[in-house]
Enzyme design. Structure first.
Site, PDB file in Angstrom:
ATOM      1  CG  ASP A  67      -0.278  -0.445   2.502  1.00 16.71           C
ATOM      2  OD1 ASP A  67       0.965  -0.426   2.557  1.00 16.71           O
ATOM      3  OD2 ASP A  67      -0.991  -0.804   3.453  1.00 16.71           O
ATOM      4  CG  ASP A 136      -8.981  -1.319  12.242  1.00 17.31           C
ATOM      5  OD1 ASP A 136      -7.978  -1.958  11.837  1.00 17.31           O
ATOM      6  OD2 ASP A 136      -9.441  -0.331  11.627  1.00 17.31           O
ATOM      7  CG  HIS A 138      -6.174  -2.064   8.912  1.00 20.08           C
ATOM      8  ND1 HIS A 138      -6.279  -1.082   9.864  1.00 20.08           N
ATOM      9  CD2 HIS A 138      -4.919  -1.957   8.433  1.00 20.08           C
ATOM     10  CE1 HIS A 138      -5.142  -0.410   9.951  1.00 20.08           C
ATOM     11  NE2 HIS A 138      -4.294  -0.936   9.094  1.00 20.08           N
ATOM     12  CD  GLU A 143      -8.886   1.416   7.814  1.00 21.46           C
ATOM     13  OE1 GLU A 143      -8.834   0.484   8.625  1.00 21.46           O
ATOM     14  OE2 GLU A 143      -8.363   2.533   8.030  1.00 21.46           O
TER      15      GLU A 143
HETATM   16  C1  GLP Z   1      -0.723   0.402   8.493  1.00 25.63           C
HETATM   17  C2  GLP Z   1      -0.237  -0.458   7.355  1.00 25.63           C
HETATM   18  C3  GLP Z   1      -0.432  -1.937   7.666  1.00 25.63           C
HETATM   19  C4  GLP Z   1       0.164  -2.242   9.022  1.00 25.63           C
HETATM   20  C5  GLP Z   1      -0.534  -1.426  10.075  1.00 25.63           C
HETATM   21  C6  GLP Z   1      -0.026  -1.699  11.481  1.00 25.63           C
HETATM   22  O1  GLP Z   1      -2.092   0.522   8.488  1.00 25.63           O
HETATM   23  N1  GLP Z   1      -0.913  -0.151   6.133  1.00 25.63           N
HETATM   24  O2  GLP Z   1       0.195  -2.715   6.646  1.00 25.63           O
HETATM   25  O3  GLP Z   1       0.014  -3.625   9.300  1.00 25.63           O
HETATM   26  O4  GLP Z   1      -0.321  -0.053   9.771  1.00 25.63           O
HETATM   27  O5  GLP Z   1       1.153  -0.975  11.677  1.00 25.63           O
HETATM   28  P1  GLP Z   1       2.137  -1.167  12.903  1.00 25.63           P
HETATM   29  O6  GLP Z   1       2.971  -2.354  12.542  1.00 25.63           O
HETATM   30  O7  GLP Z   1       2.935   0.081  12.936  1.00 25.63           O
HETATM   31  O8  GLP Z   1       1.321  -1.399  14.111  1.00 25.63           O
END
Ligand code: GLP
Length: 260
Positions: A67, A136, A138, A143
């Site tokens: 992404d 959440d 995702h 989402e």
């Molecule tokens: C973002 C990214 C996800 C990732 C999530 C959690 O939303 N698009 O790919 O898994 O954050 O991030 P973190 O690892 O910093 O908790």
């Protein structure tokens, strides 16, 4: 799903790196699906270390990131392109010509998303997709309420995700509202998936993913239908599933012939 629960994030990240390295040794031309966020940083550090100390070779690989934020170019400090450059690509011999990340500045977003899907197909599909998980539930930026069959497309972030990710931006209001993300259908086509989650803030999402009903309200729960998912957790992220003792026992009793 195979749950691999280890005492801390560093040990779990090493285990995930060993798994990825085993694939690369077996298939030097592997197509990797890569993720951003804080979670995979230790995994990327381990991979860099493996290249330096064990000669792990990425020269035949290709990569596709999940992404990107719409409106952020490759030089923006919070763009995922910049994140990947700083945390992995600058340190390993993966040819940049075979690195793919959605372009947050693409003029024609739908056409760009279709082309991204096509380049994944043209590369032969993703062999191993690395995933984190949002608080959440995702995955990528899919989402809650995302179509479980979705493809790469534009999404609008929830305020919860914008708040979770605000730490990467100077001001909370700077977090873009829009992103490009691989779809859930796209992610499910990966031949294998390693999802990493660390810390108590991920415990509820992990329990819902592993044991909850399959629902668009917890996008990661669809991974229950995928035949080859490994979930690397630290103890703190693994407190809520009801069958936690069973998952630990499965891992402890894993037959020695059952390699990565
Ligand atoms: C973002 C990214 C996800 C990732 C999530 C959690 O939303 N698009 O790919 O898994 O954050 O991030 P973190 O690892 O910093 O908790």
């Amino acid at each position: 799903m195979e749950l691999i629960i280890l005492p801390d994030a560093a040990t779990a990240s090493r285990s995930a790196a060993d798994h990825l390295a085993a694939l690369l040794i077996k298939k030097p031309t592997a197509v990797l699906g890569l993720a951003t966020g804080s979670t995979p940083v230790a995994l990327y550090r381990e991979l860099i270390k493996k290249q330096r100390t064990e000669g792990l070779d990425f020269s035949g690989c290709s990569s596709f990131n999940l992404d990107e934020y719409v409106g952020l170019g490759p030089d923006h400090p919070a763009s995922y392109r910049r994140f990947m450059q700083e945390n992995l690509f600058a340190e390993i011999n993966l040819p940049l010509s075979r690195v793919h990340i959605p372009d947050g500045l693409a003029k024609d977003l739908p056409a760009h998303c279709d082309a991204y899907e096509k380049s994944i197909r043209d590369a032969g599909g993703i062999d191993l997709q690395i995933l984190g998980i949002g608080s959440d539930g995702h995955i990528g930026f899919n989402e809650p309420t995302s179509s479980l069959g979705s493809r790469t497309r534009l999404k609008t972030l929830t305020e919860r995700t914008r708040a979770d990710n605000a730490r990467f931006f100077p001001n909370p209001e700077d977090v873009p509202h829009h992103v490009i993300t691989m779809g859930i259908g796209t992610i499910l086509e990966a031949r294998s998936i390693s999802l990493l989650a660390f810390g108590a803030s991920k415990a509820a999402a992990i329990a819902a993913m592993v044991e909850g009903p399959i629902t668009a309200m917890v996008p990661a729960s669809i991974l229950q239908t995928h035949p080859a998912v490994k979930v690397f957790l630290d103890d703190a992220a693994a407190t809520e599933p009801s069958k936690i003792d069973y998952y630990r026992n499965v891992f402890a009793q894993k037959p020695s012939w059952q390699q990565w």
